[in-house]
Scaffold this active site. Structure first.
Site, PDB file in Angstrom:
ATOM      1  N   ARG A 258       1.024  -1.022   0.257  1.00 12.03           N
ATOM      2  CA  ARG A 258      -0.054  -0.047  -0.052  1.00 12.03           C
ATOM      3  C   ARG A 258       0.911   1.327  -0.254  1.00 12.03           C
ATOM      4  NH1 ARG A 258      -1.947   0.832   5.339  1.00 12.03           N
ATOM      5  NH2 ARG A 258      -0.855   2.052   5.397  1.00 12.03           N
ATOM      6  N   HIS A 262      -3.257   4.619   5.180  1.00  4.82           N
ATOM      7  CA  HIS A 262      -4.916   3.474   4.671  1.00  4.82           C
ATOM      8  C   HIS A 262      -6.216   4.459   3.958  1.00  4.82           C
ATOM      9  CE1 HIS A 262      -7.504   0.682   6.637  1.00  4.82           C
ATOM     10  NE2 HIS A 262      -8.638   2.306   6.837  1.00  4.82           N
ATOM     11  N   TYR A 271       3.639   5.945  11.770  1.00  2.49           N
ATOM     12  CA  TYR A 271       4.012   4.394  11.535  1.00  2.49           C
ATOM     13  C   TYR A 271       5.489   3.914  10.865  1.00  2.49           C
ATOM     14  CZ  TYR A 271       0.221   3.676   8.806  1.00  2.49           C
ATOM     15  OH  TYR A 271      -1.086   3.293   7.654  1.00  2.49           O
TER      16      TYR A 271
END
Ligand SMILES: Cc1ncc(C[n+]2csc(CCOP(=O)(O)OP(=O)(O)O)c2C)c(N)n1
Length: 356
Positions: A258, A262, A271
């Protein structure tokens, strides 16, 4: 021997045909003609640009929260390509590619993310369920529908899309178990994009691969390079044929990445470091297909400019058309939950109206 035996999860091999440099694996045969490959490349470019536009519309306050596909185009284009009329798609929430491949118009797709419930209704003859936000729940729906079709004698298959995170949900395991026992004609397509929001794949499961989970449920699993359009098409084609012939379900793990957040509500810099993304960049599904087509004499800068301009024009027009659709009435939030609105819903609707 078929792919499912050749790439049995215990052999520890990931199925790949097209290498990141755009050349084929030794003995690897593309499942498409040159013209078909070019057409699907064009489709992938369109999907990527339509996805980017969705992100920018959200940033401008013209779209709701949006979950981008960026990087997962080959997984979705490749796995919908072998489906036939009558087959059913059960998406999660990141499936712009699958939606457009199934023939949902971009206008409809955009309408949903603009908050218009009409965007959820697939036109007659297009068998795609609406977005499913509760993680993993759609795997059960896909198995239920497949089992029902089997009982009725309909020779259709269903395919459920979900992420690596969904494989930690009970729904996924129940769906896998049920599908295995009843030999439901279902394809479980896991887009392992390495993250479930901020949770990395390494914390999701102690299993070496996601594909191997199929073994416990008594059916085939295969790990494919999810950024290789050819490999995804071939693996899904075999799974679809197998399901249609009555031989039951398959779990396909598409290994991908990805590139984006998100959703537009997420900040991935919290993160993951930029250095972590670097090794994935050359594995981009569009880059490798472009290199392959270039090698076949079918791609150059002019081709890229033409297909990009055509896509942008169509997307511009679609945005105009979608934004011209009147804003839905507040009733729509409540209207489609049940066939008839329940007393608590009526109460909530009245309350909402009184606050507006
Ligand atoms: C039942 C449920 N729990 C939690 C959430 C919040 N949530 C939304 S997406 C997501 C992560 C999903 O990760 P994955 O299945 O890997 O799919 P991806 O988003 O990577 O495509 C979570 C926890 C939810 N939507 N539904």
């Amino acid at each position: 021997m078929g792919l499912m035996e050749d790439y049995h999860p215990l052999k520890g091999k990931m199925f790949q045909i097209l290498k990141p440099d755009g050349t084929l694996q030794p003995g690897g045969k593309p499942p498409l003609t040159d013209q078909e490959t070019l057409a699907l490349y064009q489709k992938m470019v369109f999907i990527r640009l339509a996805d980017q536009r969705a992100l920018s519309l959200q940033r401008q306050g013209r779209f709701g929260t949006y979950a981008p596909i960026w990087g997962q185009e080959a997984c979705q284009v490749g796995s919908t390509y072998p489906l036939q009329k009558g087959d059913w798609v059960f998406p999660a929430f990141r499936e712009i590619g699958a939606a457009l491949m199934m023939g949902i118009s971009l206008k409809k797709f955009y309408l949903y993310w603009m908050g218009n419930e009409m965007g959820s209704r697939a036109p007659e003859g297009i068998n795609m369920m609406p977005v499913s936000v509760p993680v993993g729940s759609q795997t059960l729906h896909a198995v239920g529908a497949a089992w029902a079709a089997k009982i009725k004698g309909d020779k259709i298959v269903t395919i459920a899309y979900f992420g690596d995170g969904a494989t930690s949900k009970g729904d996924f395991h129940e769906a896998m178990n049920f599908a295995g026992v009843f030999k439901a004609p279902t394809i479980f397509f896991c887009q392992n994009n390495q993250f479930a929001i901020s949770v990395p794949r390494s914390l999701q499961t102690a299993s070496k691969t996601i594909a191997q989970k199929a073994i416990a449920y008594g059916f085939d699993g295969i790990q494919v390079d999810g950024n290789d359009l050819f490999a995804v098409i071939m693996a899904t084609k075999e799974a679809v044929e197998k399901a249609r012939s009555g031989a039951g379900p398959t779990l396909i793990e598409g290994v991908t990445y990805r590139f984006g957040p998100h959703t537009t509500a997420d900040d991935p810099t919290k993160y993951r470091k930029e250095e972590e993304i670097e090794p994935w960049k050359p594995l981009d599904p569009l880059v490798r297909l472009r290199l392959y087509l270039k090698g076949r004499g079918l791609w150059n800068e002019e081709v890229e400019t033409r297909i990009t301009e055509e896509a942008q024009k169509e997307i511009d027009q679609t945005v105009k058309e979608a934004e011209a659709v009147p804003t839905p009435e507040v009733e729509e939030i409540f209207k489609y939950v049940f066939a008839e609105m329940t007393p608590p819903l009526k109460e909530q609707l009245e309350y909402l109206k009184s606050t507006l």
